[in-house]
Design a protein around this motif. Structure first.
Motif, PDB file in Angstrom:
ATOM      1  N   GLY A 113       0.777  -1.121  -0.185  1.00  0.00           N
ATOM      2  CA  GLY A 113      -0.141  -0.102   0.229  1.00  0.00           C
ATOM      3  C   GLY A 113       0.861   1.186  -0.050  1.00  0.00           C
ATOM      4  N   LEU A 114       2.011   1.255   0.826  1.00  0.00           N
ATOM      5  CA  LEU A 114       2.626   2.419   0.789  1.00  0.00           C
ATOM      6  C   LEU A 114       3.588   2.609  -0.442  1.00  0.00           C
ATOM      7  N   GLN A 115       3.919   1.458  -1.076  1.00  0.00           N
ATOM      8  CA  GLN A 115       4.716   1.664  -2.198  1.00  0.00           C
ATOM      9  C   GLN A 115       3.607   2.073  -3.335  1.00  0.00           C
ATOM     10  N   ILE A 116       2.588   1.665  -3.367  1.00  0.00           N
ATOM     11  CA  ILE A 116       1.897   2.155  -4.596  1.00  0.00           C
ATOM     12  C   ILE A 116       1.339   3.693  -4.246  1.00  0.00           C
ATOM     13  N   GLU A 117       1.082   4.053  -3.007  1.00  0.00           N
ATOM     14  CA  GLU A 117       0.877   5.331  -2.751  1.00  0.00           C
ATOM     15  C   GLU A 117       1.865   6.269  -3.035  1.00  0.00           C
ATOM     16  N   GLN A 118       3.189   5.711  -3.080  1.00  0.00           N
ATOM     17  CA  GLN A 118       4.347   6.700  -3.304  1.00  0.00           C
ATOM     18  C   GLN A 118       4.709   6.375  -4.855  1.00  0.00           C
ATOM     19  N   GLY A 119       4.084   5.848  -5.337  1.00  0.00           N
ATOM     20  CA  GLY A 119       4.236   5.717  -6.813  1.00  0.00           C
ATOM     21  C   GLY A 119       5.484   4.710  -7.342  1.00  0.00           C
ATOM     22  N   ASP A 120       5.573   3.667  -6.613  1.00  0.00           N
ATOM     23  CA  ASP A 120       6.694   2.872  -6.690  1.00  0.00           C
ATOM     24  C   ASP A 120       6.111   1.427  -6.837  1.00  0.00           C
ATOM     25  N   VAL A 121       5.486   1.308  -7.848  1.00  0.00           N
ATOM     26  CA  VAL A 121       4.611   0.285  -8.500  1.00  0.00           C
ATOM     27  C   VAL A 121       5.265  -1.086  -8.535  1.00  0.00           C
ATOM     28  N   ASP A 122       6.549  -0.953  -9.047  1.00  0.00           N
ATOM     29  CA  ASP A 122       7.560  -1.968  -9.267  1.00  0.00           C
ATOM     30  C   ASP A 122       8.041  -2.756  -8.254  1.00  0.00           C
ATOM     31  N   ALA A 123       8.180  -1.734  -6.936  1.00  0.00           N
ATOM     32  CA  ALA A 123       8.406  -2.479  -5.835  1.00  0.00           C
ATOM     33  C   ALA A 123       7.453  -3.142  -5.206  1.00  0.00           C
ATOM     34  N   ALA A 124       6.323  -2.786  -5.304  1.00  0.00           N
ATOM     35  CA  ALA A 124       5.025  -3.434  -4.831  1.00  0.00           C
ATOM     36  C   ALA A 124       4.807  -4.615  -5.752  1.00  0.00           C
ATOM     37  N   GLU A 125       5.172  -4.621  -7.054  1.00  0.00           N
ATOM     38  CA  GLU A 125       4.746  -5.920  -7.736  1.00  0.00           C
ATOM     39  C   GLU A 125       5.845  -6.926  -7.269  1.00  0.00           C
ATOM     40  N   ARG A 126       6.967  -6.435  -6.993  1.00  0.00           N
ATOM     41  CA  ARG A 126       8.093  -7.451  -6.512  1.00  0.00           C
ATOM     42  C   ARG A 126       7.942  -8.014  -5.478  1.00  0.00           C
ATOM     43  N   ALA A 127       7.283  -7.284  -4.448  1.00  0.00           N
ATOM     44  CA  ALA A 127       7.014  -7.969  -3.120  1.00  0.00           C
ATOM     45  C   ALA A 127       5.868  -8.920  -3.310  1.00  0.00           C
ATOM     46  N   LEU A 128       4.841  -8.634  -4.054  1.00  0.00           N
ATOM     47  CA  LEU A 128       3.971  -9.670  -4.412  1.00  0.00           C
ATOM     48  C   LEU A 128       4.240 -10.778  -5.007  1.00  0.00           C
ATOM     49  N   ARG A 129       5.183 -10.578  -6.119  1.00  0.00           N
ATOM     50  CA  ARG A 129       5.850 -11.909  -6.703  1.00  0.00           C
ATOM     51  C   ARG A 129       6.526 -12.767  -5.705  1.00  0.00           C
ATOM     52  N   ALA A 130       7.393 -11.929  -4.877  1.00  0.00           N
ATOM     53  CA  ALA A 130       7.886 -12.783  -3.701  1.00  0.00           C
ATOM     54  C   ALA A 130       7.111 -13.610  -3.206  1.00  0.00           C
ATOM     55  N   ARG A 131       6.089 -12.976  -2.626  1.00  0.00           N
ATOM     56  CA  ARG A 131       5.116 -13.813  -1.922  1.00  0.00           C
ATOM     57  C   ARG A 131       4.555 -15.056  -2.549  1.00  0.00           C
ATOM     58  N   LEU A 132       4.221 -14.750  -3.950  1.00  0.00           N
ATOM     59  CA  LEU A 132       3.703 -15.919  -4.555  1.00  0.00           C
ATOM     60  C   LEU A 132       4.419 -17.131  -4.857  1.00  0.00           C
ATOM     61  N   GLU A 133       5.797 -16.747  -5.020  1.00  0.00           N
ATOM     62  CA  GLU A 133       6.767 -17.584  -5.028  1.00  0.00           C
ATOM     63  C   GLU A 133       6.852 -18.446  -3.750  1.00  0.00           C
ATOM     64  N   LEU A 134       6.996 -17.512  -2.659  1.00  0.00           N
ATOM     65  CA  LEU A 134       6.862 -18.425  -1.392  1.00  0.00           C
ATOM     66  C   LEU A 134       5.734 -19.333  -1.162  1.00  0.00           C
ATOM     67  N   ALA A 135       4.515 -18.821  -1.711  1.00  0.00           N
ATOM     68  CA  ALA A 135       3.384 -19.578  -1.462  1.00  0.00           C
ATOM     69  C   ALA A 135       3.432 -20.843  -2.563  1.00  0.00           C
ATOM     70  N   ARG A 136       3.781 -20.744  -3.752  1.00  0.00           N
ATOM     71  CA  ARG A 136       4.213 -21.868  -4.384  1.00  0.00           C
ATOM     72  C   ARG A 136       5.304 -23.011  -3.776  1.00  0.00           C
TER      73      ARG A 136
END
Length: 141
Positions: A113-136
């Motif tokens: 949420g903070l990354q998106i709010e600050q306009g750093d969508v790439d960092a937000a996406e990387r964090a979500l992808r890392a979580r997805l990989e951990l789940a997989r």
């Protein structure tokens, strides 16, 4: 000084004197967890948010257990973002929490949420992808 602080607070109800006593005790023993925890309580009561973050960071520095350290840093992140408006600082703390506990969904949500709010969508996406990989990797659907 710690005993004087306790007496000032509990018996005399002198909050300011207690705070002064605990701060003096901290100068003499900067790694005393009991003093740090009491200061954390006093700063929370006073809504002295910047002081609270400093104390929580110090407490995190003395903890070896990753879960406990993550909990302390989570507090620092939330206070930094919500009460101090220090979003960059909060992002750093959330990143540290996620490094210690990649499964912390609250930290991930706040971080994204903070990354998106600050306009750093790439960092937000990387964090979500890392979580997805951990789940997989855990076969967590």
């Amino acid at each position: 000084l710690t005993e004087l602080g306790e007496l000032s607070l509990d018996k005399l109800g002198d909050h300011q004197q207690a705070l002064a006593d605990f701060l003096a005790a901290l100068e003499r023993r900067p790694d005393d967890r009991r003093v740090l925890i009491r200061l954390m309580q006093l700063h929370t009561r006073d809504e002295a948010w910047a002081d609270l973050v400093d104390v929580v960071r110090k407490l995190a520095g003395f903890v070896d257990d990753p879960a406990q350290k993550a909990k302390s840093l989570m507090t620092a992140a939330m206070v930094s973002a919500r009460h101090l408006g220090r979003r960059d600082e909060a992002v750093k703390y959330y990143r540290d929490v996620l490094a210690l506990d990649p499964t912390n969904s609250k930290a991930l949500s706040e971080y994204v949420g903070l990354q998106i709010e600050q306009g750093d969508v790439d960092a937000a996406e990387r964090a979500l992808r890392a979580r997805l990989e951990l789940a997989r990797a855990r076969s967590d659907k």
